[in-house]
Motif scaffolding. Structure first.
Motif, PDB file in Angstrom:
ATOM      1  N   PRO A 252      -6.868  -0.805  -4.418  1.00  0.00           N
ATOM      2  CA  PRO A 252      -7.714   0.681  -3.886  1.00  0.00           C
ATOM      3  C   PRO A 252      -9.128   0.645  -3.509  1.00  0.00           C
ATOM      4  O   PRO A 252      -9.505   1.764  -2.797  1.00  0.00           O
ATOM      5  N   THR A 270       2.065  -2.599   7.649  1.00  0.00           N
ATOM      6  CA  THR A 270       1.799  -1.962   6.309  1.00  0.00           C
ATOM      7  C   THR A 270       1.458  -2.975   5.290  1.00  0.00           C
ATOM      8  O   THR A 270       1.260  -4.182   5.465  1.00  0.00           O
ATOM      9  N   VAL A 273      -0.625  -1.521  -1.798  1.00  0.00           N
ATOM     10  CA  VAL A 273      -1.876  -1.425  -2.657  1.00  0.00           C
ATOM     11  C   VAL A 273      -1.485  -1.861  -4.251  1.00  0.00           C
ATOM     12  O   VAL A 273      -0.655  -1.017  -4.886  1.00  0.00           O
ATOM     13  N   GLY A 281       0.269   2.317  -4.440  1.00  0.00           N
ATOM     14  CA  GLY A 281       0.633   2.854  -3.010  1.00  0.00           C
ATOM     15  C   GLY A 281       0.780   1.875  -2.092  1.00  0.00           C
ATOM     16  O   GLY A 281       1.051   0.784  -2.301  1.00  0.00           O
ATOM     17  N   ILE A 282       1.023   2.426  -0.719  1.00  0.00           N
ATOM     18  CA  ILE A 282       1.240   1.734   0.254  1.00  0.00           C
ATOM     19  C   ILE A 282       0.268   2.195   1.615  1.00  0.00           C
ATOM     20  O   ILE A 282       0.077   3.570   1.578  1.00  0.00           O
ATOM     21  N   VAL A 283      -0.334   1.453   2.187  1.00  0.00           N
ATOM     22  CA  VAL A 283      -1.050   2.046   3.443  1.00  0.00           C
ATOM     23  C   VAL A 283      -0.047   1.310   4.856  1.00  0.00           C
ATOM     24  O   VAL A 283      -0.174   0.170   4.909  1.00  0.00           O
ATOM     25  N   SER A 284      -0.151   2.143   5.663  1.00  0.00           N
ATOM     26  CA  SER A 284       0.316   1.866   7.108  1.00  0.00           C
ATOM     27  C   SER A 284      -0.540   2.040   8.232  1.00  0.00           C
ATOM     28  O   SER A 284      -1.848   2.546   8.084  1.00  0.00           O
ATOM     29  N   ASP A 287      -1.671   5.698   8.310  1.00  0.00           N
ATOM     30  CA  ASP A 287      -2.669   6.022   7.558  1.00  0.00           C
ATOM     31  C   ASP A 287      -4.036   5.644   7.581  1.00  0.00           C
ATOM     32  O   ASP A 287      -5.365   6.244   7.476  1.00  0.00           O
ATOM     33  N   MET A 311      -9.235   2.509   0.443  1.00  0.00           N
ATOM     34  CA  MET A 311      -7.813   2.513   0.472  1.00  0.00           C
ATOM     35  C   MET A 311      -7.229   3.445  -0.493  1.00  0.00           C
ATOM     36  O   MET A 311      -6.212   4.444  -0.293  1.00  0.00           O
ATOM     37  N   MET A 315      -4.257   6.119   1.070  1.00  0.00           N
ATOM     38  CA  MET A 315      -2.987   5.283   0.832  1.00  0.00           C
ATOM     39  C   MET A 315      -1.866   6.279   0.400  1.00  0.00           C
ATOM     40  O   MET A 315      -2.314   7.639   0.099  1.00  0.00           O
ATOM     41  N   SER A 316      -0.896   6.177   0.565  1.00  0.00           N
ATOM     42  CA  SER A 316       0.427   6.990   0.193  1.00  0.00           C
ATOM     43  C   SER A 316       0.834   6.624  -1.124  1.00  0.00           C
ATOM     44  O   SER A 316       1.037   5.294  -1.318  1.00  0.00           O
ATOM     45  N   ARG A 317       0.726   7.491  -2.083  1.00  0.00           N
ATOM     46  CA  ARG A 317       1.104   7.064  -3.413  1.00  0.00           C
ATOM     47  C   ARG A 317       2.364   7.009  -3.912  1.00  0.00           C
ATOM     48  O   ARG A 317       2.774   6.673  -5.079  1.00  0.00           O
TER      49      ARG A 317
END
Length: 383
Positions: A252, A270, A273, A281-284, A287, A311, A315-317
């Protein structure tokens, strides 16, 4: 000479493909629904009236609790059929009397009207005959016979809806809406090849007869069959067999610039996280684009030192992940239909790999190459 056992096996129908716990679930539900409907009807209209109306209602209970997914067991066919059949039976009894041929005519006319009104329900035919050949207690009700009939049906339907849902059964059966991740007119990738809605409609039309299964239910059966066949053809491949194991991870606290550098260096789209060894989470690319563009715009804030974007802010949680032991056919709908570009693979809470659409295609290609030689060896040599 065939043995007695083999003869019985030929005569008996095949066993139901329904687990025994569903038999018990349906039996308890039918008991509760029929008893409650009969009890309330006896309190309001008398025991004699309630008992004479339980025959058709018992047949309805079998359908709504045991064959709940069929089109004949849905609420509108149940309610509509009883109303139509009762009205037809009352009308013919008043106009033509209570003879046997009148009961048969009431059944035929009710059947035609139920088909036209899309409320075909077999126990409705029994209700039409009951209304014509009524005993003196039912005859005394006159046109008010419709009231206890509808009371029974509404109580039974209410019990069926509550009980079925409490026991994990979706009733009434709603039409399944296909998810459209891209909001276009294109069908889902899995529907572009194979059986589609038009094929099912045409097949049902060509049968030219009553089939106690709706198009949605038939489609679910076909899709389940295709999944079983796909699982067999994939030969037990799991996520662990096709995943990338050298996973590039961020935390993060990773900055926007660091994330961009990792995506560019490894040609990724992608980044999972991880915090404290757990996936959070994940970031692309999508994002990161908006924050990067915002930092590139000139503004009066440029005169001051900006805090780096972390992040944790972008980020998408909500992350869809899979286990390393999950079979490959479970991953196909996630990557093909839900708009996901990659799936983190977990072993417990730890990220042990990642599966992208490229990994999936490579795994399927490898499986096809392994299967084709086996099929070619089975060909009959040319003479």
């Amino acid at each position: 000479m065939p043995s007695t056992t083999s003869l019985l096996q030929r005569l008996l129908p095949p066993a139901l493909a329904i687990p025994p716990q569903q038999w018990l679930r349906a039996g308890v539900g039918a008991l509760a629904g029929l008893f409650l409907a009969g009890y309330l009807c006896s309190l309001i209209f008398g025991t004699g009236i309630a008992l004479h109306l339980l025959g058709p209602l018992a047949a309805t209970a079998v359908l709504v609790f045991a064959v709940h997914s069929g089109p004949l067991a849905q609420p509108w066919p149940v309610l509509g059929s009883y109303a139509v059949a009762c009205l037809v039976g009352l009308a013919l009894r008043h106009g033509l009397g209570s003879g046997l041929w009148v009961a048969a005519a009431a059944l035929a006319l009710s059947l035609l009207l139920m088909c036209a009104l899309r409320c075909l329900h077999p126990p409705g035919g029994a209700m039409a005959v009951t209304a014509v050949l009524a005993d003196p207690g039912l005859v005394a009700l006159g046109d008010h016979l419709l009231e206890p009939v509808l009371l029974n049906v509404l109580v039974l339907l209410a019990v069926a809806i509550v009980y079925n849902r409490l026991t994990g059964v979706a009733y009434p059966r709603a039409a399944v809406m296909a998810k459209d991740a891209h909001h276009t007119r294109d069908p889902l990738p899995s529907q572009r090849v194979g059986v589609n809605d038009q094929d099912l409609d045409q097949a049902l039309l060509e049968l030219g007869e009553f089939v106690d299964v709706g198009r949605d239910e038939l489609q679910r059966i076909i899709q389940a069959t295709e999944r079983q066949a796909l699982q067999r053809s994939l030969g037990g491949l799991t996520a662990a067999a096709v995943m990338s194991r050298d996973v590039q991870l961020v935390t993060p606290q990773t900055t926007l610039e660091q994330a961009w550098s990792m995506l560019a260096e490894h040609r990724l789209k992608t980044l999972p996280v991880v915090e404290g060894g757990k996936l959070v989470g994940i970031v692309s690319l999508s994002d990161l684009v908006a924050p990067a563009m915002a930092r590139g715009r000139p503004s009066w804030r440029c005169m001051f030192r900006r805090a780096p974007v972390r992040m944790a802010e972008v980020m998408s949680r909500r992350v869809v992940s899979v286990a390393s032991a999950d079979p490959l056919h479970h991953l196909l709908p996630l990557l093909c239909e839900q708009g996901l570009h990659c799936l983190p693979v977990l072993d417990g809470d730890a990220v042990v790999g990642i599966i992208t659409q490229t990994d999936l295609i490579a795994g399927l290609q490898r499986q096809l190459l392994d299967v084709q030689p086996q099929r070619s060896e089975q060909r009959v040599p040319a003479l």
